[in-house]
Motif scaffolding. Structure first.
Motif, PDB file in Angstrom:
ATOM      1  N   ILE A 169       0.835  -1.207   0.000  1.00 30.09           N
ATOM      2  CA  ILE A 169       0.000   0.000   0.000  1.00 30.09           C
ATOM      3  C   ILE A 169       0.868   1.256   0.000  1.00 30.09           C
ATOM      4  O   ILE A 169       0.628   2.203  -0.754  1.00 30.09           O
ATOM      5  CB  ILE A 169      -0.948   0.012   1.215  1.00 30.09           C
TER       6      ILE A 169
ATOM      7  N   ASN B   6       2.552   2.823  -3.166  1.00 28.19           N
ATOM      8  CA  ASN B   6       1.764   3.761  -3.962  1.00 28.19           C
ATOM      9  C   ASN B   6       1.888   3.497  -5.471  1.00 28.19           C
ATOM     10  O   ASN B   6       1.869   4.418  -6.285  1.00 28.19           O
ATOM     11  CB  ASN B   6       2.171   5.211  -3.659  1.00 28.19           C
TER      12      ASN B   6
ATOM     13  N   GLY C  48      -0.066   0.873  -6.591  1.00 20.23           N
ATOM     14  CA  GLY C  48      -1.234   0.025  -6.749  1.00 20.23           C
ATOM     15  C   GLY C  48      -1.122  -1.137  -5.792  1.00 20.23           C
ATOM     16  O   GLY C  48      -0.138  -1.884  -5.818  1.00 20.23           O
TER      17      GLY C  48
ATOM     18  N   ALA D 186      -6.480  -3.342  -2.222  1.00 24.76           N
ATOM     19  CA  ALA D 186      -6.992  -2.161  -2.925  1.00 24.76           C
ATOM     20  C   ALA D 186      -8.486  -2.006  -2.651  1.00 24.76           C
ATOM     21  O   ALA D 186      -8.988  -0.888  -2.468  1.00 24.76           O
ATOM     22  CB  ALA D 186      -6.741  -2.290  -4.429  1.00 24.76           C
TER      23      ALA D 186
ATOM     24  N   GLY E 106     -10.069   1.159  -0.793  1.00 25.02           N
ATOM     25  CA  GLY E 106     -11.149   1.883  -1.450  1.00 25.02           C
ATOM     26  C   GLY E 106     -12.376   1.993  -0.562  1.00 25.02           C
ATOM     27  O   GLY E 106     -12.974   3.066  -0.439  1.00 25.02           O
TER      28      GLY E 106
ATOM     29  N   LYS F 238     -11.805   4.543   2.185  1.00 22.62           N
ATOM     30  CA  LYS F 238     -11.894   5.941   1.749  1.00 22.62           C
ATOM     31  C   LYS F 238     -13.326   6.343   1.413  1.00 22.62           C
ATOM     32  O   LYS F 238     -13.760   7.455   1.716  1.00 22.62           O
ATOM     33  CB  LYS F 238     -10.995   6.163   0.531  1.00 22.62           C
TER      34      LYS F 238
ATOM     35  N   GLN G 156     -13.111   2.212  -6.366  1.00 24.55           N
ATOM     36  CA  GLN G 156     -12.071   3.222  -6.560  1.00 24.55           C
ATOM     37  C   GLN G 156     -10.853   3.008  -5.641  1.00 24.55           C
ATOM     38  O   GLN G 156     -10.311   3.955  -5.090  1.00 24.55           O
ATOM     39  CB  GLN G 156     -12.658   4.623  -6.335  1.00 24.55           C
ATOM     40  N   GLY G 157     -10.483   1.756  -5.500  1.00 29.12           N
ATOM     41  CA  GLY G 157      -9.290   1.446  -4.718  1.00 29.12           C
ATOM     42  C   GLY G 157      -8.034   1.838  -5.480  1.00 29.12           C
ATOM     43  O   GLY G 157      -8.093   2.114  -6.686  1.00 29.12           O
ATOM     44  N   PRO G 158      -6.883   1.855  -4.793  1.00 29.37           N
ATOM     45  CA  PRO G 158      -5.609   2.242  -5.428  1.00 29.37           C
ATOM     46  C   PRO G 158      -5.097   1.153  -6.372  1.00 29.37           C
ATOM     47  O   PRO G 158      -4.302   0.297  -6.001  1.00 29.37           O
ATOM     48  CB  PRO G 158      -4.672   2.435  -4.235  1.00 29.37           C
TER      49      PRO G 158
ATOM     50  N   GLY H  98      -3.085   0.074  -9.776  1.00 27.24           N
ATOM     51  CA  GLY H  98      -2.000   0.547 -10.631  1.00 27.24           C
ATOM     52  C   GLY H  98      -1.206  -0.634 -11.150  1.00 27.24           C
ATOM     53  O   GLY H  98      -1.643  -1.784 -11.049  1.00 27.24           O
TER      54      GLY H  98
ATOM     55  N   THR I  98      -0.734  -3.406  -8.721  1.00 32.02           N
ATOM     56  CA  THR I  98      -1.877  -4.309  -8.552  1.00 32.02           C
ATOM     57  C   THR I  98      -1.796  -5.471  -9.537  1.00 32.02           C
ATOM     58  O   THR I  98      -2.014  -6.627  -9.163  1.00 32.02           O
ATOM     59  CB  THR I  98      -3.197  -3.549  -8.777  1.00 32.02           C
TER      60      THR I  98
END
Length: 201
Positions: free
Chosen positions: A23, A26, A28, A34, A38, A41, A166-168, A170, A173
């Motif tokens: 995490i 950054n 993904g 993720a 998401g 948040k 809308q998780g991180p 990228g 991931t």
């Protein structure tokens, strides 16, 4: 029993550390992580809290797949994982921000390493599995899939859900989604051999 408890707790401890590294990289996070980030948040609660909530939901999904009863003892495992994730995220590495691609990539790779090692360690103990890993086991048992394929299927499903919330997501991931299964497979034999050796002492 001491060896079993040691492998169980250290395995979950490493998992929490690995999740945090992925995490914090950054780039993904892993698909399930993720999703948890998401949800944290969008809805609220800590990432560790969502580890628990998603785990409870998966307990019932696993029971449906195997046509059995929910493994309620797994609540202990997901509580510990959630605790360790929040411990690393909110206490140890709360103010950790990585600048530079090299540090981010190193953090991502360390995360993958610790997650795979942690999963391999605690699964040896035969204590209740994390429902996410139990999903891998359930698919393996029900459809005779190897662990690599079963794990990858679960990760892809989680990836879709993470996108929705809308998780991180990228490049990290994608790397985790397709590497975590093979690396767990790679760790399984040597970890199992070490575990069996320690039990015989």
């Amino acid at each position: 029993m001491k060896i079993r408890v040691f492998f169980y707790l250290i395995g979950l401890f490493f998992m929490g550390l690995g999740v945090t590294f992925t995490i914090k990289a950054n780039l993904g996070a892993g698909a399930w992580d993720a999703l948890n980030v998401g949800l944290s948040k969008v809805i609220g609660l800590t990432v560790g809290s969502w580890v628990f909530v998603i785990g409870v939901i998966l307990m019932f999904i696993n029971a449906f797949i195997t046509k059995g009863k929910p493994k309620f003892l797994a609540i202990i495992t997901i509580l510990l994982i959630g605790f360790f994730v929040d411990f690393w995220m909110l206490v140890v590495f709360k103010n950790m921000f990585l600048d530079g691609m090299v540090k981010q990539v190193v953090s991502l790779l360390l995360g993958i390493f610790f997650i795979a090692l942690g999963v391999s360690m605690y699964l040896q103990t035969k204590f209740p599995a994390n429902p996410i890993d139990q999903l891998m086991i359930s698919l393996h048992e029900r459809f005779s899939l190897n662990f690599m394929v079963a794990k990858t299927i679960g990760e892809v499903v989680a990836l879709i859900l993470a996108f929705i919330f809308q998780g991180p997501i990228g490049i990290g991931t994608i790397i985790i989604t397709f590497l975590i299964g093979p690396i767990i497979q790679m760790f399984s034999k040597p970890v199992s051999a070490r575990y069996d050796l320690l039990l015989k002492r």
